[in-house]
Design a protein around this motif. Structure first.
Motif, short mmCIF file in Angstrom:
data_model
loop_
_atom_site.label_atom_id
_atom_site.label_comp_id
_atom_site.label_asym_id
_atom_site.label_seq_id
_atom_site.Cartn_x
_atom_site.Cartn_y
_atom_site.Cartn_z
N ALA A 1 30.68 48.41 44.24
CA ALA A 1 31.84 47.65 44.02
C ALA A 1 31.98 46.74 42.76
O ALA A 1 33.23 46.77 42.43
CB ALA A 1 31.98 46.46 45.17
N GLN B 1 32.62 48.76 39.38
CA GLN B 1 33.98 49.56 39.60
C GLN B 1 34.64 48.85 38.28
O GLN B 1 35.93 49.37 37.80
CB GLN B 1 34.72 49.50 40.30
CG GLN B 1 34.14 50.76 41.78
CD GLN B 1 35.48 50.22 42.86
OE1 GLN B 1 35.24 49.57 42.90
NE2 GLN B 1 34.72 51.49 43.62
N THR B 2 34.42 47.16 37.71
CA THR B 2 35.17 46.18 37.72
C THR B 2 34.12 46.03 36.57
O THR B 2 34.85 44.67 36.15
CB THR B 2 36.32 45.54 38.70
OG1 THR B 2 35.32 44.14 38.84
CG2 THR B 2 37.33 46.09 39.45
N LYS C 1 35.15 50.31 31.90
CA LYS C 1 35.33 50.79 33.07
C LYS C 1 36.96 51.59 32.93
O LYS C 1 37.30 50.80 32.15
CB LYS C 1 34.63 50.23 34.36
CG LYS C 1 33.59 50.39 34.68
CD LYS C 1 32.78 51.45 35.00
CE LYS C 1 30.67 51.24 34.94
NZ LYS C 1 30.18 52.52 35.58
N MET D 1 40.62 52.71 34.82
CA MET D 1 40.79 52.87 36.14
C MET D 1 42.12 53.69 35.65
O MET D 1 43.26 53.61 35.15
CB MET D 1 41.32 51.83 36.99
CG MET D 1 42.20 50.34 35.81
SD MET D 1 43.07 49.24 37.60
CE MET D 1 43.71 48.55 36.79
N PHE E 1 37.82 48.35 48.05
CA PHE E 1 36.31 49.64 47.09
C PHE E 1 35.67 50.24 48.71
O PHE E 1 34.40 49.99 48.12
CB PHE E 1 36.17 48.54 46.50
CG PHE E 1 37.00 48.55 45.11
CD1 PHE E 1 37.30 49.56 44.18
CD2 PHE E 1 36.12 47.04 45.28
CE1 PHE E 1 38.23 48.76 43.33
CE2 PHE E 1 37.58 46.13 44.36
CZ PHE E 1 38.42 47.10 43.16
N SER F 1 32.43 53.68 45.11
CA SER F 1 32.35 52.89 44.13
C SER F 1 33.43 53.58 42.72
O SER F 1 33.43 53.27 41.38
CB SER F 1 31.33 53.58 43.05
OG SER F 1 30.64 55.09 43.20
N LYS F 2 34.37 54.58 43.34
CA LYS F 2 35.11 55.76 42.53
C LYS F 2 35.92 55.08 42.66
O LYS F 2 37.20 55.44 41.85
CB LYS F 2 35.07 56.57 42.24
CG LYS F 2 33.39 57.13 41.55
CD LYS F 2 33.42 57.49 40.47
CE LYS F 2 32.28 58.12 40.13
NZ LYS F 2 32.02 56.93 38.40
N GLY G 1 39.80 52.55 44.82
CA GLY G 1 40.52 51.17 45.70
C GLY G 1 40.88 51.11 45.88
O GLY G 1 42.14 52.29 44.95
N HIS H 1 38.38 54.38 39.42
CA HIS H 1 37.33 53.78 38.79
C HIS H 1 36.14 54.95 38.17
O HIS H 1 35.88 55.27 38.65
CB HIS H 1 36.90 52.66 39.03
CG HIS H 1 37.97 52.16 39.42
ND1 HIS H 1 38.39 50.61 38.98
CD2 HIS H 1 39.08 51.74 40.50
CE1 HIS H 1 39.20 49.83 39.60
NE2 HIS H 1 39.35 50.69 41.11
#
Length: 195
Positions: free
Chosen positions: A18, A21-22, A26, A28, A147, A150-151, A153, A194
């Motif tokens: 998680a 992801q941000t 990165k 989204m 999340f 890892s990809k 959300g 993400h």
């Protein structure tokens, strides 16, 4: 002991996934697709609508994303065989989003500037009138993102605080709207990918 160790390892893995992801750099990708149809029984009254609004965002720093949505909305409302209203609109909605601290469950706030331009065509007893319009707004929307990987959300969001300026360009009529729509019983549900 093995179960506790496996559980802690799984939680740590989800937290690390998680966090990734941000991070800065990165991307989204997500959006919204909508379709609705309704008909009033024993009448000619019916309504159809369709919208598609893909979004893309880029993390300029950890937990801060900027992006935009670009889309199209169409709707048609028929009150009887001789009276109908059709709306076609192109829309753009740039946004800035801030996520809370790291973890698989995070709060976020999104500031967006939704804008749309289009035309409304009304037909009444075989007489057609066309009006062009434009909308500009500002919206501050709170939300919650989970999340699971890892990809991906999964998000719940309410509209929040908003202002909208609408101008009917054909008739030179302006409408200003201000409101707070934080209905927790009617949130929007979305999925962001993400990369």
């Amino acid at each position: 002991m093995k179960k506790v160790l496996l559980t802690l390892t799984a939680i740590a893995g989800l937290t690390i996934a998680a966090n990734a992801q941000t991070e800065k750099g990165k991307i989204m990708v997500g959006g919204q697709v909508g379709f609705e149809t309704s008909k009033v029984k024993d009448t000619d009254h019916k309504n159809n609508s369709f919208s598609i609004n893909p979004t893309v965002g880029y993390f300029v720093s950890d937990n801060w994303a900027v992006g935009t949505g670009v889309g199209y909305n169409w709707s048609k409302n028929e009150t009887d065989k001789n009276n109908s209203t059709k709306v076609d609109a192109f829309q753009v909605a740039p946004f800035v989003r801030k996520y809370s601290a790291n973890g698989p469950l995070r709060f976020f706030a999104q500031l967006s500037v939704p804008m749309s331009w289009g035309k409304m065509t009304a037909e009444s007893n075989n007489v057609e009138t066309k009006n062009k319009f434009e909308n500009y707004g500002v919206e501050l929307a709170p939300g919650l993102a989970y999340f699971p990987t890892s990809k991906i959300g999964i998000e719940l969001k309410v509209r929040g605080l908003y202002y909208n300026y609408n101008k009917d360009k054909t008739n030179d009529i302006t409408t200003n709207t201000f409101g707070l729509d934080a209905n927790s019983l009617a949130p929007t549900l979305g999925v962001q990918f993400h990369f």
